[in-house]
Design a protein around this motif. Structure first.
Motif: not given
Length: 300
Positions: A101-105, A131-134, A266-267, A289-290
């Motif tokens: 979501v940090h890349r989408i928004s 960021v490993h995952q958001s 969740f980050i 993305y995961i």
């Protein structure tokens, strides 16, 4: 003559013929005790002991309103629903999570870079982080399903190839967390022991596990033993509160059958010194993305 590259040592075996337990081989807090940062020494000591840290108000009510509006915008967007980064509930087909979501928004990208957020991650992990995952998790009322007991690190180690426990997560509440609407539960102190699960990892396991978990699930007996040893802590709190927790905490959440939604952002921050290698117990790594893979840059 060329030689094959040396395989990274597997400190935490999992997904074999039987369940195995391994004492933690890594620190919990990686920074020096006197290192400067937003977390007070007593709270950092508590994180080291219990595996989690709560912050009553990480973001303000006005910010909560802004982030919740962005969550609602994303989940209402047909293009986002059609994106492979969106995971839907198997029964209702409502959006369950939106990854990366940090890349989408850009709104959520700013949250990742917020000093109140990233500086706590740096302090715990003792290094720059990426960021490993958001993701945003949407848990509407009247039947949203929960997340069964698991250690995130077990999956990130087995399927993403993170070699060490140098990863920390933060769950920031965008709605009220009641004792009844499917809140986060953690077994305090469980982060000190790694539980290697039995069974193998199916190819493309993520396509099923993000809706309904399968591989990497502890046995009933192991969960019973751990809960008797550690107990279970249920987290409640107002919108804007946050829970930081270690990557190896045994945790989960129940279904939400109340009328009250429970949504959060969740980050997952990973140390720049803990880059992913080949998965330790899966045929292939999960999509970018995961679980992010190199090259990556530190959050600034």
């Amino acid at each position: 003559m060329t030689t094959a590259p040396e395989r990274t040592a597997d400190l935490y075996p999992t997904r074999g013929a039987t369940e195995v337990t391994t004492p933690r081989q890594d620190p919990v807090v990686w920074s020096d005790p006197g290192a400067a940062g937003p977390i007070r020494p007593a709270d950092l000591s508590g994180f080291d002991r219990d595996g989690f840290l709560t912050v009553d108000q990480l973001i303000t009510p006005d910010e909560v309103t802004s982030y919740r509006a962005e969550l609602e915008r994303l989940t209402a967007d047909p293009a986002i629903r059609a994106d492979e980064r969106s995971i839907v509930e198997p029964k209702t087909q409502d959006i369950r999570s939106v990854f990366e979501v940090h890349r989408i928004s850009e709104v959520f990208a700013q949250l990742v870079r917020d000093p109140r957020v990233v500086n706590r991650a740096r302090q715990i992990l003792g290094s720059d982080v990426y960021v490993h995952q958001s993701r945003i998790n949407v848990k509407p009322g009247f039947g949203a399903s929960g997340f069964y007991w698991h250690s995130d690190f077990e999956t990130w180690h087995a399927e993403d190839g993170l070699p060490n426990m140098r990863t920390v997560s933060v769950s920031i509440a965008l709605t009220e967390n009641y004792a009844t609407n499917g809140g986060l539960m953690i077994m305090p102190g469980s982060h000190r022991t790694f539980l290697g699960c039995a069974g193998s990892t199916p190819r493309d396991n993520y396509k099923h596990s993000l809706q309904m978990q399968g591989a990497g699930i502890p046995s009933d007996q192991a969960l019973t033993d751990m809960s008797e040893r550690h107990g279970i802590k249920l987290f409640t709190g107002a919108a804007g509160s946050a829970t930081w927790f270690d990557c190896n905490c045994m945790h989960g959440s129940g279904d939400n059958i109340t009328p009250y939604p429970r949504s959060n952002v969740f980050i997952v921050f990973n140390s720049m010194e803990n880059a992913a290698v080949d998965p330790f117990a899966a045929p292939l790594p999960r999509p970018e993305y995961i679980g992010a893979r190199a090259p990556f840059t530190p959050v600034k």
